[in-house]
Design a protein around this motif. Structure first.
Motif, PDB file in Angstrom:
ATOM      1  N   MET A 189      -0.863  -8.937  16.235  1.00 53.34           N
ATOM      2  CA  MET A 189      -0.091  -7.828  16.765  1.00 53.34           C
ATOM      3  C   MET A 189      -0.952  -6.565  16.764  1.00 53.34           C
ATOM      4  O   MET A 189      -1.900  -6.456  16.006  1.00 53.34           O
ATOM      5  CB  MET A 189       1.150  -7.582  15.906  1.00 53.34           C
ATOM      6  N   GLU A 190      -0.564  -5.629  17.599  1.00 48.66           N
ATOM      7  CA  GLU A 190      -1.233  -4.324  17.643  1.00 48.66           C
ATOM      8  C   GLU A 190      -0.803  -3.472  16.461  1.00 48.66           C
ATOM      9  O   GLU A 190       0.346  -3.547  16.021  1.00 48.66           O
ATOM     10  CB  GLU A 190      -0.783  -3.556  18.902  1.00 48.66           C
ATOM     11  N   LYS A 191      -1.712  -2.618  15.981  1.00 47.37           N
ATOM     12  CA  LYS A 191      -1.330  -1.642  14.966  1.00 47.37           C
ATOM     13  C   LYS A 191      -0.382  -0.638  15.619  1.00 47.37           C
ATOM     14  O   LYS A 191      -0.546  -0.264  16.773  1.00 47.37           O
ATOM     15  CB  LYS A 191      -2.557  -0.926  14.416  1.00 47.37           C
ATOM     16  N   PHE A 192       0.603  -0.187  14.873  1.00 44.24           N
ATOM     17  CA  PHE A 192       1.619   0.715  15.421  1.00 44.24           C
ATOM     18  C   PHE A 192       1.933   1.763  14.357  1.00 44.24           C
ATOM     19  O   PHE A 192       2.571   1.463  13.367  1.00 44.24           O
ATOM     20  CB  PHE A 192       2.846  -0.109  15.782  1.00 44.24           C
ATOM     21  N   THR A 193       1.446   2.964  14.568  1.00 42.54           N
ATOM     22  CA  THR A 193       1.728   4.035  13.621  1.00 42.54           C
ATOM     23  C   THR A 193       2.473   5.196  14.272  1.00 42.54           C
ATOM     24  O   THR A 193       3.373   5.767  13.683  1.00 42.54           O
ATOM     25  CB  THR A 193       0.428   4.580  12.987  1.00 42.54           C
ATOM     26  N   LEU A 194       2.088   5.538  15.502  1.00 41.84           N
ATOM     27  CA  LEU A 194       2.670   6.690  16.187  1.00 41.84           C
ATOM     28  C   LEU A 194       2.808   6.360  17.667  1.00 41.84           C
ATOM     29  O   LEU A 194       1.909   5.778  18.263  1.00 41.84           O
ATOM     30  CB  LEU A 194       1.764   7.910  16.009  1.00 41.84           C
ATOM     31  N   ILE A 249      13.393   1.519   7.439  1.00 41.21           N
ATOM     32  CA  ILE A 249      12.626   0.320   7.769  1.00 41.21           C
ATOM     33  C   ILE A 249      12.199  -0.322   6.460  1.00 41.21           C
ATOM     34  O   ILE A 249      11.811   0.376   5.510  1.00 41.21           O
ATOM     35  CB  ILE A 249      11.412   0.617   8.686  1.00 41.21           C
ATOM     36  N   ASN A 250      12.292  -1.630   6.394  1.00 42.67           N
ATOM     37  CA  ASN A 250      11.857  -2.391   5.238  1.00 42.67           C
ATOM     38  C   ASN A 250      10.379  -2.086   4.967  1.00 42.67           C
ATOM     39  O   ASN A 250       9.567  -2.062   5.886  1.00 42.67           O
ATOM     40  CB  ASN A 250      12.080  -3.876   5.560  1.00 42.67           C
ATOM     41  N   ASP A 251      10.022  -1.852   3.707  1.00 39.87           N
ATOM     42  CA  ASP A 251       8.644  -1.481   3.348  1.00 39.87           C
ATOM     43  C   ASP A 251       7.630  -2.517   3.811  1.00 39.87           C
ATOM     44  O   ASP A 251       6.548  -2.172   4.285  1.00 39.87           O
ATOM     45  CB  ASP A 251       8.510  -1.276   1.836  1.00 39.87           C
ATOM     46  N   TYR A 252       7.967  -3.795   3.652  1.00 39.80           N
ATOM     47  CA  TYR A 252       7.039  -4.856   4.059  1.00 39.80           C
ATOM     48  C   TYR A 252       6.828  -4.829   5.572  1.00 39.80           C
ATOM     49  O   TYR A 252       5.691  -4.893   6.056  1.00 39.80           O
ATOM     50  CB  TYR A 252       7.573  -6.219   3.608  1.00 39.80           C
ATOM     51  N   LYS A 253       7.908  -4.718   6.338  1.00 46.36           N
ATOM     52  CA  LYS A 253       7.791  -4.696   7.799  1.00 46.36           C
ATOM     53  C   LYS A 253       7.068  -3.432   8.274  1.00 46.36           C
ATOM     54  O   LYS A 253       6.309  -3.464   9.246  1.00 46.36           O
ATOM     55  CB  LYS A 253       9.157  -4.816   8.468  1.00 46.36           C
ATOM     56  N   LYS A 254       7.286  -2.340   7.583  1.00 45.70           N
ATOM     57  CA  LYS A 254       6.578  -1.094   7.898  1.00 45.70           C
ATOM     58  C   LYS A 254       5.078  -1.299   7.724  1.00 45.70           C
ATOM     59  O   LYS A 254       4.280  -0.947   8.600  1.00 45.70           O
ATOM     60  CB  LYS A 254       7.089   0.030   6.990  1.00 45.70           C
ATOM     61  N   MET A 255       4.687  -1.881   6.594  1.00 44.24           N
ATOM     62  CA  MET A 255       3.278  -2.149   6.331  1.00 44.24           C
ATOM     63  C   MET A 255       2.702  -3.090   7.393  1.00 44.24           C
ATOM     64  O   MET A 255       1.587  -2.894   7.866  1.00 44.24           O
ATOM     65  CB  MET A 255       3.134  -2.735   4.924  1.00 44.24           C
ATOM     66  N   CYS A 256       3.471  -4.099   7.785  1.00 41.65           N
ATOM     67  CA  CYS A 256       2.996  -5.030   8.808  1.00 41.65           C
ATOM     68  C   CYS A 256       2.783  -4.327  10.149  1.00 41.65           C
ATOM     69  O   CYS A 256       1.757  -4.537  10.811  1.00 41.65           O
ATOM     70  CB  CYS A 256       3.975  -6.192   8.966  1.00 41.65           C
ATOM     71  N   LEU A 257       3.726  -3.488  10.572  1.00 43.30           N
ATOM     72  CA  LEU A 257       3.568  -2.770  11.841  1.00 43.30           C
ATOM     73  C   LEU A 257       2.356  -1.848  11.803  1.00 43.30           C
ATOM     74  O   LEU A 257       1.554  -1.822  12.741  1.00 43.30           O
ATOM     75  CB  LEU A 257       4.833  -1.963  12.160  1.00 43.30           C
ATOM     76  N   ASP A 295      -0.907 -13.063   9.247  1.00 41.09           N
ATOM     77  CA  ASP A 295      -1.975 -12.070   9.062  1.00 41.09           C
ATOM     78  C   ASP A 295      -1.883 -11.428   7.674  1.00 41.09           C
ATOM     79  O   ASP A 295      -2.901 -11.183   7.024  1.00 41.09           O
ATOM     80  CB  ASP A 295      -1.892 -10.967  10.123  1.00 41.09           C
ATOM     81  N   TYR A 296      -0.652 -11.163   7.240  1.00 44.50           N
ATOM     82  CA  TYR A 296      -0.478 -10.560   5.922  1.00 44.50           C
ATOM     83  C   TYR A 296      -1.007 -11.496   4.834  1.00 44.50           C
ATOM     84  O   TYR A 296      -1.730 -11.066   3.932  1.00 44.50           O
ATOM     85  CB  TYR A 296       0.989 -10.225   5.642  1.00 44.50           C
ATOM     86  N   LEU A 297      -0.655 -12.771   4.917  1.00 44.92           N
ATOM     87  CA  LEU A 297      -1.147 -13.732   3.916  1.00 44.92           C
ATOM     88  C   LEU A 297      -2.670 -13.796   3.925  1.00 44.92           C
ATOM     89  O   LEU A 297      -3.305 -13.836   2.864  1.00 44.92           O
ATOM     90  CB  LEU A 297      -0.555 -15.118   4.170  1.00 44.92           C
ATOM     91  N   ILE A 298      -3.268 -13.795   5.103  1.00 44.39           N
ATOM     92  CA  ILE A 298      -4.733 -13.820   5.200  1.00 44.39           C
ATOM     93  C   ILE A 298      -5.332 -12.561   4.567  1.00 44.39           C
ATOM     94  O   ILE A 298      -6.362 -12.636   3.886  1.00 44.39           O
ATOM     95  CB  ILE A 298      -5.172 -13.984   6.672  1.00 44.39           C
ATOM     96  N   SER A 299      -4.658 -11.415   4.741  1.00 44.90           N
ATOM     97  CA  SER A 299      -5.159 -10.170   4.140  1.00 44.90           C
ATOM     98  C   SER A 299      -5.136 -10.225   2.621  1.00 44.90           C
ATOM     99  O   SER A 299      -5.843  -9.469   1.954  1.00 44.90           O
ATOM    100  CB  SER A 299      -4.360  -8.963   4.642  1.00 44.90           C
ATOM    101  N   GLN A 300      -4.338 -11.120   2.072  1.00 38.37           N
ATOM    102  CA  GLN A 300      -4.217 -11.254   0.622  1.00 38.37           C
ATOM    103  C   GLN A 300      -5.056 -12.411   0.072  1.00 38.37           C
ATOM    104  O   GLN A 300      -4.885 -12.819  -1.083  1.00 38.37           O
ATOM    105  CB  GLN A 300      -2.739 -11.459   0.252  1.00 38.37           C
ATOM    106  N   LYS A 301      -5.989 -12.916   0.877  1.00 39.09           N
ATOM    107  CA  LYS A 301      -6.760 -14.107   0.504  1.00 39.09           C
ATOM    108  C   LYS A 301      -7.465 -13.955  -0.841  1.00 39.09           C
ATOM    109  O   LYS A 301      -7.406 -14.851  -1.694  1.00 39.09           O
ATOM    110  CB  LYS A 301      -7.778 -14.428   1.600  1.00 39.09           C
ATOM    111  N   GLU A 302      -8.141 -12.828  -1.045  1.00 38.14           N
ATOM    112  CA  GLU A 302      -8.874 -12.640  -2.308  1.00 38.14           C
ATOM    113  C   GLU A 302      -7.934 -12.639  -3.507  1.00 38.14           C
ATOM    114  O   GLU A 302      -8.229 -13.250  -4.536  1.00 38.14           O
ATOM    115  CB  GLU A 302      -9.695 -11.351  -2.261  1.00 38.14           C
TER     116      GLU A 302
END
Length: 195
Positions: A1-6, A162-170, A178-185
């Motif tokens: 997904m695309e990053k979405f902040t503003l 907005i749910n904190d987790y979904k906010k972080m994902c957006l 993608d989130y799980l992959i970001s937590q690989k380490e």
């Protein structure tokens, strides 16, 4: 997904209430499993006549309305749980849907597909519709990090949940994988401790 902040965009009004997922994307178009191509049939039965002619009076067909924000009547996304409704909105180009109420399953599907559903009070929804009616080119600013919807020309400033987790994902452009992959380490470190 695309990053979405503003997002700064014009808005498309859909004043209809109780829009269900079959109106968003009719069942006869659900033959594909790829997310691409659903946008051309978004609101198909409202945008076109049975013989494929454009209905000039429908907002998505009117040149004065454009943008990545759909402003919809109360109870948007009710009906069946089809994720294709979110796929169709995203493929058409919508990044935000504003309404005074969303069906829970639609809300989850939208967030999972990079669309931000913003729930506002019925009073604020009417103010937004009035602002678009007064000036179809009015712009809204959606600030996800600060959870704010601003329509400066109309004096509208509201916060949204907005749910904190979904906010972080957006913000990071993550889907659940993608989130799980970001937590690989961190996952590997945890596994090492348990070995």
């Amino acid at each position: 997904m695309e990053k979405f902040t503003l997002l700064k965009s014009n808005m498309v009004p859909l004043t209809v209430e109780n829009v269900d997922t079959d109106q968003i994307i009719p069942a006869r178009f659900l033959k594909a499993t790829d997310r691409k191509g659903f946008g051309e049939n978004l609101f198909r039965d409202w945008r076109f006549t049975p013989d494929g002619q454009i209905k000039e009076d429908f907002a998505l067909n009117q040149s004065q309305y454009k943008g990545a924000i759909l402003v919809a009547g109360n109870n948007f996304g009710c009906g069946s749980s089809r994720e294709h409704a979110a796929w169709a909105l995203a493929d058409y180009g919508f990044k935000v849907v504003i309404s005074s109420f969303f069906a829970d399953i639609f809300k989850g599907n939208a967030l999972n597909n990079g669309i931000l559903p913003i729930q506002v009070s019925l009073e604020n929804l009417q103010r937004i519709f009035a602002a678009i009616d007064q000036d179809p080119s009015v712009e809204a600013i959606v600030d996800i990090e600060n959870q704010k919807l601003l329509i400066d020309a109309a004096g509208i400033a509201v916060t949204f949940e907005i749910n904190d987790y979904k906010k972080m994902c957006l913000i990071n452009g993550y889907d659940d994988i993608d989130y799980l992959i970001s937590q690989k380490e961190a996952i590997e470190a945890f596994e090492q401790k348990r070995a």
